[in-house]
Motif scaffolding. Structure first.
Motif, PDB file in Angstrom:
ATOM      1  N   LEU A 143      -3.924  -1.152 -23.190  1.00 49.14           N
ATOM      2  CA  LEU A 143      -2.693  -1.911 -22.991  1.00 49.14           C
ATOM      3  C   LEU A 143      -1.535  -1.406 -23.846  1.00 49.14           C
ATOM      4  CD1 LEU A 143      -4.004  -5.587 -22.715  1.00 49.14           C
ATOM      5  CD2 LEU A 143      -3.263  -4.067 -20.870  1.00 49.14           C
ATOM      6  N   GLU A 144      -1.857  -0.913 -25.041  1.00 50.84           N
ATOM      7  CA  GLU A 144      -0.801  -0.448 -25.941  1.00 50.84           C
ATOM      8  C   GLU A 144      -0.127   0.842 -25.467  1.00 50.84           C
ATOM      9  OE1 GLU A 144      -4.761   0.079 -28.290  1.00 50.84           O
ATOM     10  OE2 GLU A 144      -3.894  -1.341 -26.869  1.00 50.84           O
ATOM     11  N   SER A 145      -0.635   1.420 -24.379  1.00 47.54           N
ATOM     12  CA  SER A 145      -0.016   2.637 -23.831  1.00 47.54           C
ATOM     13  C   SER A 145       1.344   2.345 -23.213  1.00 47.54           C
ATOM     14  CB  SER A 145      -0.927   3.270 -22.782  1.00 47.54           C
ATOM     15  OG  SER A 145      -2.169   3.631 -23.336  1.00 47.54           O
ATOM     16  N   GLY A 146       1.613   1.076 -22.914  1.00 52.28           N
ATOM     17  CA  GLY A 146       2.900   0.707 -22.318  1.00 52.28           C
ATOM     18  C   GLY A 146       2.777  -0.574 -21.526  1.00 52.28           C
ATOM     19  N   ASP A 147       3.916  -1.092 -21.057  1.00 55.68           N
ATOM     20  CA  ASP A 147       3.859  -2.311 -20.248  1.00 55.68           C
ATOM     21  C   ASP A 147       3.509  -1.963 -18.808  1.00 55.68           C
ATOM     22  OD1 ASP A 147       6.233  -1.457 -18.944  1.00 55.68           O
ATOM     23  OD2 ASP A 147       7.465  -2.478 -20.443  1.00 55.68           O
ATOM     24  N   ALA A 148       3.281  -2.987 -18.000  1.00 60.59           N
ATOM     25  CA  ALA A 148       2.831  -2.779 -16.629  1.00 60.59           C
ATOM     26  C   ALA A 148       3.834  -1.967 -15.814  1.00 60.59           C
ATOM     27  CB  ALA A 148       2.573  -4.136 -15.962  1.00 60.59           C
ATOM     28  N   ASP A 149       5.126  -2.235 -16.010  1.00 58.89           N
ATOM     29  CA  ASP A 149       6.149  -1.525 -15.234  1.00 58.89           C
ATOM     30  C   ASP A 149       6.186  -0.037 -15.578  1.00 58.89           C
ATOM     31  OD1 ASP A 149       6.881  -3.824 -13.923  1.00 58.89           O
ATOM     32  OD2 ASP A 149       8.561  -4.291 -15.275  1.00 58.89           O
ATOM     33  N   SER A 150       6.086   0.286 -16.875  1.00 60.55           N
ATOM     34  CA  SER A 150       6.133   1.697 -17.271  1.00 60.55           C
ATOM     35  C   SER A 150       4.900   2.448 -16.793  1.00 60.55           C
ATOM     36  CB  SER A 150       6.276   1.824 -18.790  1.00 60.55           C
ATOM     37  OG  SER A 150       5.156   1.271 -19.459  1.00 60.55           O
ATOM     38  N   LEU A 151       3.748   1.764 -16.795  1.00 59.69           N
ATOM     39  CA  LEU A 151       2.528   2.407 -16.287  1.00 59.69           C
ATOM     40  C   LEU A 151       2.606   2.613 -14.778  1.00 59.69           C
ATOM     41  CD1 LEU A 151      -0.190   3.290 -17.761  1.00 59.69           C
ATOM     42  CD2 LEU A 151       1.445   1.993 -19.136  1.00 59.69           C
ATOM     43  N   MET A 152       3.187   1.638 -14.083  1.00 58.86           N
ATOM     44  CA  MET A 152       3.365   1.767 -12.641  1.00 58.86           C
ATOM     45  C   MET A 152       4.263   2.961 -12.320  1.00 58.86           C
ATOM     46  SD  MET A 152       2.721   0.642  -9.575  1.00 58.86           S
ATOM     47  CE  MET A 152       2.106  -1.060  -9.776  1.00 58.86           C
ATOM     48  N   GLU A 153       5.351   3.088 -13.049  1.00 56.90           N
ATOM     49  CA  GLU A 153       6.275   4.204 -12.839  1.00 56.90           C
ATOM     50  C   GLU A 153       5.593   5.544 -13.129  1.00 56.90           C
ATOM     51  OE1 GLU A 153      10.617   5.828 -14.489  1.00 56.90           O
ATOM     52  OE2 GLU A 153       9.918   3.811 -14.996  1.00 56.90           O
ATOM     53  N   ALA A 154       4.839   5.607 -14.236  1.00 54.86           N
ATOM     54  CA  ALA A 154       4.135   6.843 -14.581  1.00 54.86           C
ATOM     55  C   ALA A 154       3.099   7.194 -13.524  1.00 54.86           C
ATOM     56  CB  ALA A 154       3.464   6.701 -15.943  1.00 54.86           C
ATOM     57  N   GLY A 155       2.398   6.162 -13.018  1.00 57.01           N
ATOM     58  CA  GLY A 155       1.393   6.391 -11.993  1.00 57.01           C
ATOM     59  C   GLY A 155       1.993   6.931 -10.712  1.00 57.01           C
ATOM     60  N   ILE A 156       3.113   6.356 -10.292  1.00 58.20           N
ATOM     61  CA  ILE A 156       3.784   6.814  -9.067  1.00 58.20           C
ATOM     62  C   ILE A 156       4.234   8.258  -9.213  1.00 58.20           C
ATOM     63  CG2 ILE A 156       5.834   6.501  -7.630  1.00 58.20           C
ATOM     64  CD1 ILE A 156       5.582   3.483  -8.164  1.00 58.20           C
ATOM     65  N   GLU A 157       4.844   8.569 -10.356  1.00 53.40           N
ATOM     66  CA  GLU A 157       5.320   9.945 -10.589  1.00 53.40           C
ATOM     67  C   GLU A 157       4.169  10.941 -10.634  1.00 53.40           C
ATOM     68  OE1 GLU A 157       7.646   9.898 -14.117  1.00 53.40           O
ATOM     69  OE2 GLU A 157       9.359   8.852 -13.188  1.00 53.40           O
ATOM     70  N   ALA A 158       2.997  10.492 -11.092  1.00 50.19           N
ATOM     71  CA  ALA A 158       1.844  11.396 -11.191  1.00 50.19           C
ATOM     72  C   ALA A 158       1.121  11.572  -9.854  1.00 50.19           C
ATOM     73  CB  ALA A 158       0.866  10.868 -12.235  1.00 50.19           C
ATOM     74  N   GLY A 159       1.457  10.734  -8.878  1.00 52.34           N
ATOM     75  CA  GLY A 159       0.811  10.850  -7.567  1.00 52.34           C
ATOM     76  C   GLY A 159      -0.362   9.919  -7.370  1.00 52.34           C
ATOM     77  N   ALA A 160      -0.446   8.864  -8.194  1.00 56.01           N
ATOM     78  CA  ALA A 160      -1.542   7.897  -8.049  1.00 56.01           C
ATOM     79  C   ALA A 160      -1.319   7.001  -6.837  1.00 56.01           C
ATOM     80  CB  ALA A 160      -1.650   7.046  -9.311  1.00 56.01           C
ATOM     81  N   ASP A 161      -2.397   6.348  -6.403  1.00 60.17           N
ATOM     82  CA  ASP A 161      -2.317   5.436  -5.261  1.00 60.17           C
ATOM     83  C   ASP A 161      -2.074   3.995  -5.680  1.00 60.17           C
ATOM     84  OD1 ASP A 161      -2.798   7.502  -3.474  1.00 60.17           O
ATOM     85  OD2 ASP A 161      -4.977   7.242  -3.548  1.00 60.17           O
TER      86      ASP A 161
END
Length: 247
Positions: A143-161
């Motif tokens: 969880l300390e890696s970031g908030d939900a929105d920042s993880l969502m953005e990182a996931g989208i940019e990385a090509g996650a589903d």
């Protein structure tokens, strides 16, 4: 949430962290050794080994343990392991997939079958339940890696589903064949993940009552205590109310 993930959480709540961690390191070491033996001992040239090492680092496995596991493969004294997938049904008609790395197929088959039988399940043929799961890549961050929105953005940019955040972790899923590429992109933006692996994700979950949940936990416990078992996946779902009673 996948059934086995909930089981892991319950085990930690019960104070079995040390035992769980010892088992985890043993399984991580075995996967590293097998990956190094099957391919190049250099993680940069061996995608499977790279993921195994990345996963081990994410679980805070000491660097010396990782190097010993690789050296064991290149030293020629590592056992020959077979990768086997067992499929079957547990209590309440739940579907279960068990992955093993074993140097004795007869022993593993007998053990897995006995666990299913003891706790009211049945071992099936290969393919008997896997059609109810999707084979995907899973990358988990704390969880300390970031908030939900920042993880969502990182996931989208990385090509996650998909990206899901719960009280314990951020869980990012992607296509099976994209795992290496997506995990590299996420590592560049978020740092090393807690775990990076391929999983069997259930397409639908079966909610079970307290009685059946208790039996399922005993079955999962039996698998967890078997040294040959690497991973277990199931489609059971247990309510928070029942989880609290079991915990």
């Amino acid at each position: 949430m996948a059934g086995h993930s909930k089981f892991k959480n319950i085990m930690h709540r019960k104070g079995r962290q040390d035992a769980v961690r010892s088992k985890l390191f043993s399984r991580l070491s075995k996967e590293i050794t097998v990956a190094a033996k099957m391919g190049d001992p250099d993680p940069d040239k061996n995608p499977r080994l790279r993921l195994a090492v990345q996963n081990a680092k994410g679980q805070s496995m000491p660097k010396d343990n990782i190097q010993r596991a690789i050296a064991k493969a290149t030293g020629g004294d590592a056992a020959n392991y077979d990768e086997i997938r067992y499929e079957g049904y547990g209590p309440a008609g739940t579907a279960i997939i068990v992955e093993v790395l074993t140097d004795n197929k007869n022993r593993s088959a007998a053990n897995v079958r006995s666990y299913f039988t003891k706790y009211g399940g049945s071992l099936g043929e290969t393919g008997s339940v896997s059609f109810m799961f999707d084979r995907v890549g899973e990358i988990v961050y704390k969880l300390e890696s970031g908030d939900a929105d920042s993880l969502m953005e990182a996931g989208i940019e990385a090509g996650a589903d998909d990206v899901e955040t719960d009280e314990d972790n951020h869980t990012i899923t992607c296509a099976f064949e994209d795992l290496s590429e997506v995990s590299k992109a996420l590592e560049a933006s978020l740092g090393e993940a807690e775990s990076v692996k391929t999983i069997w994700k259930p397409q639908n979950l079966i909610e079970v009552n307290e009685e059946k949940a208790g039996t399922i936990m005993k079955l999962m416990d039996a698998f967890e205590d078997d040294d040959d078992v690497q991973n277990v996946y199931s489609n059971f779902d247990i309510s928070e109310e029942v989880l609290a009673k079991l915990g």
